[in-house]
Enzyme design. Structure first.
Site, PDB file in Angstrom:
ATOM      1  N   GLY A  84     -18.790 -11.923  78.083  1.00 44.79           N
ATOM      2  CA  GLY A  84     -18.459 -12.914  77.055  1.00 44.79           C
ATOM      3  C   GLY A  84     -18.228 -14.276  77.677  1.00 44.79           C
ATOM      4  O   GLY A  84     -18.447 -14.473  78.873  1.00 44.79           O
ATOM      5  N   LYS A  96     -15.160 -19.509  81.435  1.00 44.97           N
ATOM      6  CA  LYS A  96     -14.707 -18.139  81.224  1.00 44.97           C
ATOM      7  C   LYS A  96     -13.302 -17.991  81.773  1.00 44.97           C
ATOM      8  O   LYS A  96     -12.805 -18.867  82.466  1.00 44.97           O
ATOM      9  CB  LYS A  96     -15.646 -17.152  81.928  1.00 44.97           C
ATOM     10  CG  LYS A  96     -16.973 -16.959  81.203  1.00 44.97           C
ATOM     11  CD  LYS A  96     -17.925 -16.041  81.957  1.00 44.97           C
ATOM     12  CE  LYS A  96     -17.316 -14.697  82.232  1.00 44.97           C
ATOM     13  NZ  LYS A  96     -16.810 -14.007  81.010  1.00 44.97           N
ATOM     14  N   GLY A  97     -12.661 -16.855  81.440  1.00 42.28           N
ATOM     15  CA  GLY A  97     -11.339 -16.608  81.993  1.00 42.28           C
ATOM     16  C   GLY A  97     -10.231 -16.555  80.976  1.00 42.28           C
ATOM     17  O   GLY A  97      -9.083 -16.297  81.315  1.00 42.28           O
ATOM     18  N   GLU A 105     -15.277 -10.882  86.964  1.00 45.27           N
ATOM     19  CA  GLU A 105     -16.450 -11.178  86.136  1.00 45.27           C
ATOM     20  C   GLU A 105     -17.472 -11.957  86.952  1.00 45.27           C
ATOM     21  O   GLU A 105     -18.666 -11.660  86.937  1.00 45.27           O
ATOM     22  CB  GLU A 105     -16.048 -12.004  84.908  1.00 45.27           C
ATOM     23  CG  GLU A 105     -15.303 -11.207  83.857  1.00 45.27           C
ATOM     24  CD  GLU A 105     -14.719 -12.096  82.781  1.00 45.27           C
ATOM     25  OE1 GLU A 105     -14.407 -13.270  83.044  1.00 45.27           O
ATOM     26  OE2 GLU A 105     -14.570 -11.595  81.650  1.00 45.27           O
ATOM     27  N   LYS A 123     -18.245 -20.432  70.179  1.00 47.30           N
ATOM     28  CA  LYS A 123     -18.153 -20.674  71.629  1.00 47.30           C
ATOM     29  C   LYS A 123     -19.110 -21.781  72.083  1.00 47.30           C
ATOM     30  O   LYS A 123     -19.019 -22.259  73.202  1.00 47.30           O
ATOM     31  CB  LYS A 123     -18.443 -19.392  72.403  1.00 47.30           C
ATOM     32  CG  LYS A 123     -17.576 -18.194  72.017  1.00 47.30           C
ATOM     33  CD  LYS A 123     -16.111 -18.485  72.236  1.00 47.30           C
ATOM     34  CE  LYS A 123     -15.217 -17.307  71.929  1.00 47.30           C
ATOM     35  NZ  LYS A 123     -15.356 -16.175  72.842  1.00 47.30           N
TER      36      LYS A 123
HETATM   37  O1  DER Z   1     -12.209 -14.054  79.885  1.00 43.38           O
HETATM   38  C1  DER Z   1     -13.434 -14.098  79.629  1.00 43.38           C
HETATM   39  O2  DER Z   1     -14.233 -14.842  80.232  1.00 43.38           O
HETATM   40  C2  DER Z   1     -13.916 -13.213  78.538  1.00 43.38           C
HETATM   41  O3  DER Z   1     -15.298 -13.092  78.598  1.00 43.38           O
HETATM   42  C3  DER Z   1     -13.407 -13.720  77.210  1.00 43.38           C
HETATM   43  O4  DER Z   1     -12.801 -14.980  77.315  1.00 43.38           O
HETATM   44  C4  DER Z   1     -14.456 -13.798  76.121  1.00 43.38           C
HETATM   45  O5  DER Z   1     -13.775 -14.020  74.935  1.00 43.38           O
HETATM   46  P1  DER Z   1     -13.910 -13.040  73.669  1.00 43.38           P
HETATM   47  O6  DER Z   1     -12.725 -12.129  73.703  1.00 43.38           O
HETATM   48  O7  DER Z   1     -13.914 -13.999  72.520  1.00 43.38           O
HETATM   49  O8  DER Z   1     -15.204 -12.257  73.806  1.00 43.38           O
END
Ligand code: DER
Length: 224
Positions: A84, A96-97, A105, A123
């Protein structure tokens, strides 16, 4: 609610790209949850895959859905990673994070032939940075690391969870750094990585091959 529907659409669509016998990088987050659930159904119907998890939470979901797991002692290159994101810019650079798993990841995604990002349409951004940039830092001396990040123009906030300081799967802290706007992700990433105490940043650039976006018009697949 509709955002979760969009996440589910994107997560389930990504499973179409998992072929029998693949080694798959399993990302983290609530969108990836739907990919894992769907993948588990195909595994039950006989699909042969082995996954490497990017977080302890993903690992628990994979076990719940009976997705076979392996690790980097057996596998050095994955066929496909699905993950994600918190923000996706037009060049497919990511923040991300948000879920706290950015280090693993990035390791999983970097060791995969192909990376697919699954996300709801919210996003998508023109410029990264509205979402505070997660930066994983050593616990020892984190205050000094935070001060250095301030000099780069951000307001770092030590992440807390349930009233106590959040500790990542790797035993580190996370600073959520509000940069407001990050027009040059690679440059900022390189500056942050040079700071003593910085383990990794949530800036992912030049890693994504495909984005699958869920929204009111349905599921959109965008290739790089
Ligand atoms: O932490 C991340 O990078 C995850 O992929 C996350 O932030 C993605 O968000 P989601 O819960 O809306 O899929």
């Amino acid at each position: 609610e509709s955002v979760d529907v969009f996440k589910r659409m994107a997560g389930e669509k990504a499973v179409d790209y998992i072929e029998d016998g693949m080694l798959v990088g399993l990302g983290s987050g609530s969108t990836v949850y739907w990919m894992l659930k769907k993948l588990g159904e195909l595994v039950e119907q006989g699909l042969n895959v082995n996954g490497i998890s990017s977080s302890s939470l993903t690992e628990s979901w994979a076990r719940e859905f009976k997705i076979p797991l392996t690790d980097f002692s057996d596998v050095q290159l994955l066929d496909l990673a699905i993950d994600g994101a918190d923000e996706i810019d037009p060049s497919f650079h990511l923040i991300k994070g948000g879920g706290g798993s950015l280090v693993r990841e990035k390791v999983v995604n970097a060791h995969s032939k192909k990376l697919i990002i699954v996300a709801d349409q919210s996003k998508r951004v023109d410029v990264l940075g509205k979402f505070p940039l997660p930066v994983e830092v050593l616990q020892f001396g984190w205050q000094m690391t935070a001060n250095k990040i301030v000099e780069l123009g951000a307001k770092p906030v030590l992440r807390e969870e349930n009233g106590s300081v959040y500790v990542s799967d790797n035993g580190n802290y996370i600073l959520d750094c509000a940069f407001e706007s990050i027009p040059d992700p690679e440059n900022l990433h390189n500056k942050l990585k040079q700071l003593i105490g910085v383990i990794e940043t949530g800036l992912f650039f030049d890693m994504v091959d495909m984005v699958i976006m869920g929204g009111p018009e349905g599921t959109v697949v965008i290739n790089k």
